[in-house]
Write an enzyme that holds these catalytic residues in place. Structure first.
Site, PDB file in Angstrom:
ATOM      1  N   GLY A   7     -52.632 -11.864  27.515  1.00  0.00           N
ATOM      2  CA  GLY A   7     -53.751 -11.043  27.972  1.00  0.00           C
ATOM      3  C   GLY A   7     -54.159 -11.429  29.372  1.00  0.00           C
ATOM      4  N   ALA A   8     -55.443 -11.280  29.671  1.00  0.00           N
ATOM      5  CA  ALA A   8     -55.940 -11.520  31.024  1.00  0.00           C
ATOM      6  C   ALA A   8     -55.683 -12.950  31.469  1.00  0.00           C
ATOM      7  CB  ALA A   8     -57.435 -11.198  31.081  1.00  0.00           C
ATOM      8  N   ALA A   9     -56.057 -13.930  30.645  1.00  0.00           N
ATOM      9  CA  ALA A   9     -55.899 -15.325  31.038  1.00  0.00           C
ATOM     10  C   ALA A   9     -54.428 -15.714  31.130  1.00  0.00           C
ATOM     11  CB  ALA A   9     -56.629 -16.235  30.050  1.00  0.00           C
ATOM     12  N   ASP A  68     -62.416 -14.835  33.775  1.00  0.00           N
ATOM     13  CA  ASP A  68     -61.630 -15.003  32.553  1.00  0.00           C
ATOM     14  C   ASP A  68     -60.144 -15.132  32.871  1.00  0.00           C
ATOM     15  OD1 ASP A  68     -63.954 -14.710  30.994  1.00  0.00           O
ATOM     16  OD2 ASP A  68     -63.799 -12.542  31.141  1.00  0.00           O
ATOM     17  N   LYS A 125     -73.989 -18.293  33.091  1.00  0.00           N
ATOM     18  CA  LYS A 125     -73.072 -18.326  34.226  1.00  0.00           C
ATOM     19  C   LYS A 125     -73.860 -18.482  35.525  1.00  0.00           C
ATOM     20  CE  LYS A 125     -68.580 -17.698  34.899  1.00  0.00           C
ATOM     21  NZ  LYS A 125     -67.503 -18.155  34.007  1.00  0.00           N
ATOM     22  N   ASN A 184     -60.827 -20.996  21.867  1.00  0.00           N
ATOM     23  CA  ASN A 184     -62.155 -21.519  21.559  1.00  0.00           C
ATOM     24  C   ASN A 184     -62.836 -20.652  20.507  1.00  0.00           C
ATOM     25  OD1 ASN A 184     -63.300 -23.907  22.512  1.00  0.00           O
ATOM     26  ND2 ASN A 184     -63.582 -23.120  24.578  1.00  0.00           N
ATOM     27  N   TYR A 189     -93.196  -9.993  54.864  1.00  0.00           N
ATOM     28  CA  TYR A 189     -93.189  -8.568  54.497  1.00  0.00           C
ATOM     29  C   TYR A 189     -93.665  -7.778  55.697  1.00  0.00           C
ATOM     30  CZ  TYR A 189     -93.309  -4.581  51.338  1.00  0.00           C
ATOM     31  OH  TYR A 189     -93.081  -3.382  50.742  1.00  0.00           O
ATOM     32  N   GLU A 236     -66.856 -10.701  34.497  1.00  0.00           N
ATOM     33  CA  GLU A 236     -66.927 -11.598  33.339  1.00  0.00           C
ATOM     34  C   GLU A 236     -66.880 -10.814  32.041  1.00  0.00           C
ATOM     35  OE1 GLU A 236     -67.311 -15.630  32.093  1.00  0.00           O
ATOM     36  OE2 GLU A 236     -67.307 -14.830  34.118  1.00  0.00           O
ATOM     37  N   ASP A 237     -66.067 -11.262  31.116  1.00  0.00           N
ATOM     38  CA  ASP A 237     -66.069 -10.756  29.736  1.00  0.00           C
ATOM     39  C   ASP A 237     -65.894  -9.246  29.662  1.00  0.00           C
ATOM     40  OD1 ASP A 237     -66.405 -13.355  29.016  1.00  0.00           O
ATOM     41  OD2 ASP A 237     -68.524 -13.207  28.538  1.00  0.00           O
TER      42      ASP A 237
END
Length: 485
Positions: free
Chosen positions: A270-272, A236, A168, A362, A113, A210-211
């Site tokens: 969709g996204a995937a 995703d 994650k 899932n 520091y 994510e999500d």
């Protein structure tokens, strides 16, 4: 299909009479209730009775409560308390900040520091690229969410999404030594999310989205990729696509078919689904038909969604029109990233011989894996209790490890393709079979292989072209110099 799972492990503290048969009666009752007993420990003993801890796996929360009720119904048995191991694991969170060097003396403090740190700050101000070398930026990823598309739970908000983002970050550290941190944003406004991520970007060497619900996730990722000088990755979409391609490469070896020849049916646009189709085409897939809720997409189904329109324009060249179960007739590969229990074993039986089925919804796959396996040659799911688990943890830790190691500034389709092939290559040809087309999530070779392959690919693109028959000095190789004489 529901089986006891480690996700629902409970420990029951049970008071029983002082009898040799009391403990076995309790264990038998738990087993009869459908739970899988994994441990029995005596917590306390007196002449009057015992206190026993029984640990077991259950199917879900309701099943756990049924096990408790079953024990309470036994004469002389009382459940003092019971705990859910998953909740216990989350107490206080799953990650922490740790020091890489101790600070125990004044000398340590003066270097870590003030006043010593000021010299490092000045060096970075003079040369901003030094931030990668002298700060956590070289090894840190932001795991960013707004909590609008969390697992199968939907829009539950940023606070409720935090356990997933912590998980994650834990996987990043465990599998690739990457220091990731959750960034859960209390806004769903696209422009605000982009602005916030850009504002915090100086701290990080990469961003893992994510999500975040579609279609906003597409624009957020595209804008951040354009406007930041660090890699931006929507797991995703692309994490799923990478692992699907890896598994499909090996599954096709098992059934001795070529990617360019097989007819692929994708359920979910969709996204995937969008990312999977793009990556499969980059690898050479030529015959893909994608299905949304309204049936097959194709050149005749263009609408106002540019992402669906890309799929419509780049797949289904035969203009098949119809429902998903009809489209499976004569297909070689099924990839589901949609909803559970939308197909039956009879639907899979309509596919070609040696069919490949990836039912990835899932926690409930599009088709019962056992029913699918009656006619399909290879079956994969997103679950850990069946063979061939398609799990994104095979992709993102090693991918970011490689990107961070070489200071990459972007993620390209080619890098994702390289990552997929690196995962596939971990499974040797003499290991391949219908129940093993993808390595296990705890195989340390996966992250290492992906990191090395990605880093090498980045270096290959960044390396300057070799001089044309001349050395750096301008002389032809092997030419004499005055010193050589």
């Amino acid at each position: 299909m529901a089986l006891p799972s480690p996700s629902y492990t409970i420990t029951l503290r049970v008071q029983v009479p002082a009898s040799q048969r009391a403990t076995s009666t309790v264990v038998g009752a738990v087993a009869d209730a459908g739970a899988a007993v994994t441990g029995v420990d005596i917590a306390h003993s007196t002449p009057a009775g015992l206190v026993v801890d029984v640990t077991c796996d259950t199917v879900d929360t309701q099943h756990s409560e049924q096990v408790v009720a079953t024990l309470e119904a036994l004469d002389g048995v009382h459940v003092l308390k019971w705990s859910d191991s998953t909740f216990l694991l989350h107490l206080g969170g799953k990650i922490e900040v740790a020091l890489k060097a101790p600070i125990t003396t004044r000398r340590d403090l003066s270097r870590a520091y003030t006043p010593g740190v000021a010299r490092v700050c000045t060096a970075i101000a003079d040369n901003p690229d030094d931030a990668r070398r002298l700060t956590i930026k070289r090894n840190t990823v932001a795991v960013v969410t707004d909590g609008t598309a969390v697992l199968g739970l939907g829009d539950i908000g940023p606070a409720a999404a935090l356990p997933v983002m912590e998980g994650k970050a834990a996987l990043f550290k465990q599998f690739a030594g990457v220091d990731a941190w959750p960034v859960c944003l209390d806004t769903t406004d696209t422009e605000e999310i982009i602005a916030v991520v850009k504002a915090i970007a100086p701290v990080y060497g990469g961003v893992n989205l994510e999500d975040i619900s579609a279609p906003r996730c597409f624009e957020i990722e595209a804008r951040l990729r354009d406007e930041l000088d660090i890699p931006v990755f929507h797991d995703d979409q692309h994490g799923t696509a990478i692992v699907v391609l890896a598994a499909l490469v090996n599954a096709l070896k098992v059934v001795d078919k070529k990617l360019a020849d097989v007819r692929i049916v994708v359920s979910g646009v969709g996204a995937a689904g969008n990312a999977i189709i793009r990556l499969l085409k980059a690898q050479g897939a030529e015959h893909i038909v994608a299905f949304g809720r309204g049936g097959a997409l194709g050149p005749d189904t263009l609408d106002g969604d540019p992402h669906r329109n890309w799929i419509s324009a780049n797949t289904n060249t035969d203009r098949f029109a119809g429902a998903l179960h009809e489209g499976l007739a004569g297909a070689d590969v099924f990839i589901g990233v949609s909803a559970g229990n939308i197909l039956t074993g009879a639907d899979i039986a309509r596919m070609n011989a040696d069919a490949i089925v990836f039912a990835l919804a899932n926690p409930t796959p599009e088709v019962d894996p056992i029913a699918a396996a009656e006619t399909a040659a290879v079956v994969a799911t997103g679950r850990s209790d069946y063979p061939n688990q398609i799990n994104n943890v095979l992709a993102f830790p090693g991918l970011f490890r490689g990107l961070l190691d070489v200071g990459a500034t972007e993620i390209t389709t080619e890098l994702m393709r390289v990552a997929a092939l690196a995962i596939a290559d971990v499974v040797a040809d003499d290991e391949l079979n219908s129940a093993f087309v993808i390595p296990g999530v705890f195989d340390h070779r996966v992250a290492e292989s992906v990191a090395e392959s990605v880093a090498e690919a980045v270096r290959a693109v960044a390396a300057p072209p070799a001089p044309d028959a001349r050395t750096a000095s301008g002389r032809r190789p092997g030419a004499s110099t005055s010193l050589a004489r």
